[in-house]
Design an enzyme around this catalytic site. Structure first.
Site, PDB file in Angstrom:
ATOM      1  CE  LYS A 197      -2.212 -15.772   4.152  1.00 16.76           C
ATOM      2  NZ  LYS A 197      -1.350 -14.537   4.507  1.00 16.76           N
ATOM      3  CG  ASP A 250      -0.126 -18.074   2.671  1.00 19.61           C
ATOM      4  OD1 ASP A 250       0.864 -17.402   3.242  1.00 19.61           O
ATOM      5  OD2 ASP A 250      -0.962 -17.222   1.689  1.00 19.61           O
ATOM      6  NE  ARG A 261       2.376  -6.242   4.967  1.00 19.10           N
ATOM      7  CZ  ARG A 261       2.270  -6.211   3.836  1.00 19.10           C
ATOM      8  NH1 ARG A 261       0.949  -5.609   3.619  1.00 19.10           N
ATOM      9  NH2 ARG A 261       2.897  -6.441   2.767  1.00 19.10           N
TER      10      ARG A 261
END
Ligand code: NAD
Length: 339
Positions: A197, A250, A261
């Site tokens: 992911k 997620d 990030r």
């Protein structure tokens, strides 16, 4: 917590996730030791008890023992949480082979990534480096930004172990009213969901940075999930795992959150910055960059189509223009949604 349930927990890695998990374990009653490999950083952490470069306004609990000595951190530990970037997991595991690790300890991997050189997941690296711990291995994954877990914002994650008893043990040991843990036996699916992911999150960030719009970004997530589960299935994962916390959960948080990030890195790339320049400005690991390299190799080896991940790789490493990448994705042969 009843004294008999109190565990000795070693957290290997004192970055943002290690600190958040350390504070969580301490606050639910465990005895926590936090290992930082860099001696200078360890000393500073011990004195300041915070690391604002990676986790702002969070103080490490006073009763957590911070150490640079790996042996001291794992002495008599019943739970060992591996919370370093995935590309250094092997070297930390190798160091564990030389240390006094308790034979009945459980290793809980909290890192998300695939080793580029070998294309191994962390469970496979454990199998190679510490084979006797293969049955005593679990992976913890799901939508869990350290910044929110550290503030006790309600979060749900999944723990997978091939051994049902080990899975239950980790679940019961780390579950709390604000950190709810589900259980799974699908180690392959949970590891891959958490790793793959991050590449799709970079694509979502590129969408934001290049100004492609909400429709485009919303298209990316289910199509990203489709290619993640395609590879997962080929490698033996349960495709339904990708609809769960370590897959869709997620993916949603990483594609949407300001804390991500990987999404941030993609956004900067989408605005036209070069990868090296963006990486230089970041203090924390963005696992999706390395994972895109691993995915391209792994999907090629397995002969699985992963068009979005391949385009992310081309944008990051071959200077492809995001508009060109999007054009190529939309120019692909039309097909059924599920194939
Ligand atoms: N931060 C989060 O919200 C979050 C949430 C879930 C999972 N994760 C995953 O957890 C892992 C760690 O992430 P993080 O955010 O804590 O990273 P970070 O960059 O904040 O910290 C990494 C830690 O690893 C240490 N380290 C670096 N090189 C090392 C080496 N060679 N040997 C031993 N230790 C070394 C650093 O000193 C630091 O303590 C990553 O795989 C990440 O994807 C992070």
């Amino acid at each position: 917590m009843h004294e008999s349930n109190r565990l000795k927990v070693a957290i290997l890695g004192a970055g943002s996730w290690g600190i958040a998990l350390g504070n969580h374990c301490q606050s639910i009653g465990h005895d926590v030791r936090l290992w930082e490999f860099d001696p200078v950083a360890a000393r500073r952490l011990e004195q300041q008890r915070e690391r604002p470069q990676v986790l702002k306004n969070i103080r490490i609990h006073d009763s957590i023992n911070i150490t640079n000595d790996l042996n001291a951190s794992i002495k008599n530990a019943e739970l060992i949480l591996l919370v370093v970037p995935s590309h250094v997991c092997r070297s930390v595991l190798k160091q564990l082979t030389q240390s006094q690790i308790q034979s009945n300890a459980v290793i809980v991997n909290c890192a998300k990534g695939i080793e580029i050189e070998t294309l191994k997941r962390i469970s496979e690296i454990v199998e190679q480096e510490l084979p006797s711990f293969t049955p005593r291995y679990a992976v913890l994954s799901g939508p869990s930004h350290a910044e929110e877990v550290a503030r006790e914002i309600p979060t749900a994650v999944v723990v997978a172990s091939t051994d049902e008893l080990v899975g239950r043990f980790v679940q019961q040991s780390l579950n709390s009213f604000h950190f709810r843990i589900y259980r799974s036996r699908d180690v392959v699916g949970v590891e891959l969901g958490g790793s793959l992911k991050n590449v799709i999150a970079i694509a979502a960030g590129i969408c934001d940075g290049a100004g492609f719009g909400d429709n485009t970004k919303a298209a990316l997530q289910p199509r990203g999930l489709a290619e993640m589960s395609r590879l997962g299935q080929k490698l033996g994962a349960n495709p339904l795992t990708f609809a769960g916390l370590s897959g869709m959960g997620d993916l949603i948080v990483t594609c949407m959150s300001r804390h991500s990030r990987n999404r941030y890195l993609g956004e900067e790339i989408g605005k036209g910055k070069k990868l090296a320049h963006v990486l230089e400005s970041m203090t924390m690991v963005a696992e999706g960059v390395r994972t895109s390299q691993a995915v391209v190799k792994l999907a090629s080896r397995e002969d699985v189509e992963m068009p979005i991940s391949f385009q992310v790789f081309d944008i990051l490493f071959k200077d492809k223009e995001p508009k060109q990448a999007l054009h190529e994705l939309f120019a692909r042969e039309v097909k059924p949604e599920i194939w």
